[in-house]
Structure formats: structure tokens, C-alpha cells
Scaffold this motif. Sequence first.
Motif, mmCIF file in Angstrom:
data_model
loop_
_atom_site.group_PDB
_atom_site.id
_atom_site.type_symbol
_atom_site.label_atom_id
_atom_site.label_comp_id
_atom_site.label_asym_id
_atom_site.label_seq_id
_atom_site.Cartn_x
_atom_site.Cartn_y
_atom_site.Cartn_z
ATOM 1 N N ARG A 109 -49.377 -62.234 -45.410
ATOM 2 C CA ARG A 109 -48.991 -62.610 -44.096
ATOM 3 C C ARG A 109 -49.280 -62.841 -42.571
ATOM 4 O O ARG A 109 -49.645 -61.953 -42.101
ATOM 5 C CB ARG A 109 -47.954 -61.684 -44.203
ATOM 6 N N LEU A 110 -49.752 -64.110 -42.677
ATOM 7 C CA LEU A 110 -51.089 -64.073 -41.940
ATOM 8 C C LEU A 110 -49.603 -64.390 -40.447
ATOM 9 O O LEU A 110 -49.123 -64.854 -40.267
ATOM 10 C CB LEU A 110 -51.432 -65.638 -41.389
ATOM 11 N N ALA A 111 -50.575 -63.309 -39.388
ATOM 12 C CA ALA A 111 -50.167 -63.573 -38.077
ATOM 13 C C ALA A 111 -51.033 -64.849 -37.069
ATOM 14 O O ALA A 111 -51.647 -66.013 -38.321
ATOM 15 C CB ALA A 111 -50.431 -62.346 -37.011
ATOM 16 N N ILE A 112 -50.921 -64.634 -36.211
ATOM 17 C CA ILE A 112 -51.182 -66.623 -35.491
ATOM 18 C C ILE A 112 -52.692 -65.509 -35.271
ATOM 19 O O ILE A 112 -53.448 -65.563 -34.959
ATOM 20 C CB ILE A 112 -50.578 -66.652 -34.298
ATOM 21 N N VAL A 113 -53.072 -67.619 -35.853
ATOM 22 C CA VAL A 113 -54.832 -67.058 -36.096
ATOM 23 C C VAL A 113 -55.227 -67.628 -34.607
ATOM 24 O O VAL A 113 -55.178 -68.989 -34.142
ATOM 25 C CB VAL A 113 -55.015 -68.031 -36.978
ATOM 26 N N LEU A 114 -56.873 -66.812 -34.594
ATOM 27 C CA LEU A 114 -57.569 -67.495 -32.746
ATOM 28 C C LEU A 114 -58.168 -68.013 -33.254
ATOM 29 O O LEU A 114 -58.969 -66.466 -34.182
ATOM 30 C CB LEU A 114 -57.324 -65.995 -32.027
ATOM 31 N N GLY A 115 -59.139 -68.485 -33.085
ATOM 32 C CA GLY A 115 -60.934 -69.595 -32.917
ATOM 33 C C GLY A 115 -61.293 -69.946 -32.387
ATOM 34 O O GLY A 115 -60.054 -70.376 -30.812
ATOM 35 N N GLN A 116 -62.086 -70.553 -32.378
ATOM 36 C CA GLN A 116 -62.443 -71.632 -31.441
ATOM 37 C C GLN A 116 -62.335 -72.988 -32.129
ATOM 38 O O GLN A 116 -62.479 -72.955 -33.142
ATOM 39 C CB GLN A 116 -64.141 -71.212 -31.379
ATOM 40 N N GLY A 117 -62.171 -73.937 -31.014
ATOM 41 C CA GLY A 117 -61.731 -75.233 -31.345
ATOM 42 C C GLY A 117 -60.717 -75.746 -32.667
ATOM 43 O O GLY A 117 -60.745 -76.506 -33.316
ATOM 44 N N ASP A 157 -58.954 -58.240 -26.173
ATOM 45 C CA ASP A 157 -59.769 -59.213 -24.885
ATOM 46 C C ASP A 157 -61.563 -59.254 -25.499
ATOM 47 O O ASP A 157 -61.949 -59.876 -24.696
ATOM 48 C CB ASP A 157 -59.803 -57.074 -24.306
ATOM 49 N N GLN A 158 -61.764 -58.786 -26.421
ATOM 50 C CA GLN A 158 -63.180 -58.946 -26.823
ATOM 51 C C GLN A 158 -63.384 -60.073 -28.533
ATOM 52 O O GLN A 158 -63.758 -60.607 -27.878
ATOM 53 C CB GLN A 158 -63.178 -57.382 -27.985
ATOM 54 N N ALA A 159 -62.022 -60.000 -28.604
ATOM 55 C CA ALA A 159 -61.597 -60.841 -29.382
ATOM 56 C C ALA A 159 -61.907 -62.862 -28.623
ATOM 57 O O ALA A 159 -62.272 -63.997 -28.646
ATOM 58 C CB ALA A 159 -59.916 -61.917 -30.470
ATOM 59 N N LEU A 160 -61.337 -62.646 -27.289
ATOM 60 C CA LEU A 160 -60.723 -63.811 -26.748
ATOM 61 C C LEU A 160 -62.285 -64.183 -25.998
ATOM 62 O O LEU A 160 -62.638 -64.976 -25.717
ATOM 63 C CB LEU A 160 -59.668 -63.254 -25.430
ATOM 64 N N ARG A 161 -62.855 -63.065 -25.887
ATOM 65 C CA ARG A 161 -64.207 -63.213 -24.774
ATOM 66 C C ARG A 161 -64.898 -64.103 -25.616
ATOM 67 O O ARG A 161 -65.565 -64.808 -25.727
ATOM 68 C CB ARG A 161 -65.007 -61.767 -24.728
ATOM 69 N N GLN A 162 -64.880 -63.788 -27.354
ATOM 70 C CA GLN A 162 -66.020 -64.345 -28.330
ATOM 71 C C GLN A 162 -65.726 -65.638 -28.648
ATOM 72 O O GLN A 162 -66.401 -66.565 -28.357
ATOM 73 C CB GLN A 162 -65.826 -63.770 -29.484
ATOM 74 N N ILE A 163 -64.130 -65.892 -28.024
ATOM 75 C CA ILE A 163 -63.772 -67.330 -28.521
ATOM 76 C C ILE A 163 -64.131 -68.350 -27.630
ATOM 77 O O ILE A 163 -64.643 -69.306 -27.429
ATOM 78 C CB ILE A 163 -62.216 -67.163 -29.088
ATOM 79 N N VAL A 164 -63.696 -67.724 -26.271
ATOM 80 C CA VAL A 164 -64.405 -68.415 -24.667
ATOM 81 C C VAL A 164 -65.925 -68.527 -24.813
ATOM 82 O O VAL A 164 -66.456 -70.191 -24.464
ATOM 83 C CB VAL A 164 -63.386 -67.896 -23.546
ATOM 84 N N LYS A 165 -65.933 -67.722 -24.900
ATOM 85 C CA LYS A 165 -67.328 -67.991 -25.019
ATOM 86 C C LYS A 165 -68.104 -68.920 -25.887
ATOM 87 O O LYS A 165 -69.163 -69.911 -24.543
ATOM 88 C CB LYS A 165 -68.923 -66.486 -24.771
ATOM 89 N N GLN A 166 -67.555 -68.988 -27.279
ATOM 90 C CA GLN A 166 -67.922 -69.805 -28.013
ATOM 91 C C GLN A 166 -67.762 -71.333 -27.274
ATOM 92 O O GLN A 166 -68.845 -72.305 -27.369
ATOM 93 C CB GLN A 166 -67.295 -69.769 -28.680
#
Length: 296
Positions: free
Chosen positions: A156-164, A287-296
Amino acid sequence: MKKKVVLAGGTGFIGRYLEQQFTDTGYEVLIISRQPQHISWDDKNGIIDALEGAEMLINLAGKSVNCRYTEKNKREIYNSRTITTETLGEAIQACYNPPPLWINSSTATIYRHAEDRPMTEANGELGRGFSVDVGKAWEQTLFSFQLPRTRQVALRLAIVLGQGGGVMTPYENLVRFGLGGKQASGNQMFSWIHIEDVYRIILFLQGRDDLSGVFNCSAPKPVTNRELMKQVRRAMGRKIGLPAPAWLLEMGAVFIRTETELIFKSRWVFPDRLLKQGFRFKYPAIDQALRQIVKQ
């Protein structure tokens, strides 16, 4: 012989990421999709051949819900999930050496609108409406197959956050254009998961042949929409963002041909089973997830 994984509907945001990860770790990745370079959904024998001797089947197939819910689109959203799942179940039944694990996508939207408490696998209350009906039918199709040699898991997938890709693109655009404030009341809960943790959960389930059934695939620290937008702004180095009232979002949704349910529904989902079985998230906090995604 190379180890083999089959990705059904593997051409979207999550599928492309998983293909890369499995390829990098030495797997042969076979993809079933509507695109001509892959195994066709109409090629029953090709699907059986692909599944024969595979370590795992991961099914992500389904028309995007990022559209207006016209009757035609609703029919396509429903059928693209149930018919593909049925096709895969029948193909596994026809295998001499079926994959020991079948992971099928499902949706965290299956739960009701929740601002009062988190929904776990054991005590979550299923909601009502079109999206919920799709989720129920999707899971029923998966679990209707009695497969003695193949474990079945519904993620049951929540909203998946990732780069690109995925939802990060529209959120980043909102912030970029100064519209990165809360949306509607801002109190609606936002359950999310980093794409890397989706992959890690799949590997975790692959290594645990005692686990099957339904799993909430969401980070353990969901946030309100207000907090989400604040963290996206912070990660992108923007101090302020204008809020978007409900009426404006309704108008905008018509204009960009999508549904406001994607923003308005309060999804408060907790990964109870995964945590109790010992899974540890790499990105438990937004916060750590978004830092990683935006930094990439």
C-alpha cells in the motif's frame, strides 16, 4: 545464469528507478509494458517465459491517477490495475518454476480520510469512493489467486518522493513560482516514502520468506500539508510561499486536468507491520528526505 527480476508496468517513475537498482546489482530485468521494446501484455507466452525461474515479480502497472476522473479515465484506471494483475496471476499458475515472490502495487489511498489517527494494517479503516474501490479491487484480484509456491504481497504505497519525477516536480514548481504555501486548510496529513526506501523494503521482503499479505509502504513520520510545504521551501532555500485556498485549487485542477483529491485527502498511514518485523527506514523524516532529493 543471471538472476532475473520481472517488472510489470516498469516504465514509470518507480519502475525506472527499480530497473536501475536491480541492473546495477547484477540482475537481468525483464519489463512487461505497452511500449514496443518490452514484453507485451498481449503476449501470454512471453510473460510466462519471463516469469519462469525469476526470483521476483514486481507489478507496478496502472494508468496514472493524475487526470480528470471522467467515465473513460475511471474505466482505464480500474482495468489497467485489475486486468494486468489477473494476467500475471494466470501466468504464474502456468509456470513450472514460478517466482517465489510476487509484490503487487496497491495504494495507501485505500484508507479513509483521516485527520484523527494513523491507519495501520490491523486497525486502519477503509474509505469510500472511486479511488478506494480501485484499491480494494486491485488487492482482491491479487489475493484471489491460490499460489502454493509464490508469496503474495500487496504494497500500500504512500506518495513516493524521489529525484526527477513523481510528485516532487509539481511541488518544486509551486515553490519556484512563489506558491509554496499550505494548500487548502494545510491540516490534511501527507503520508510519503522516499523511493530508496521502497527499493529497500522490496529487498527486505525478498529476504523474509515468512512474510506475505498487506504492508503499508510509508515513512513512519507523516506530516501535515502545511509542514510538507514548509520543508520543501526550506530544502529549496525559499523563505516564503503564498498559500493556495481550496477554491483556487479546484479551478487549477480543472485547468491542468487533474483531481484535487490528490491534495485534499488526508492520508495518515503508518508502517506498523514493517516496523514490527524489524525494517529500519533510511529516510524516516521528511526534512532529510527532501534535502537528499533537492541536493541531487
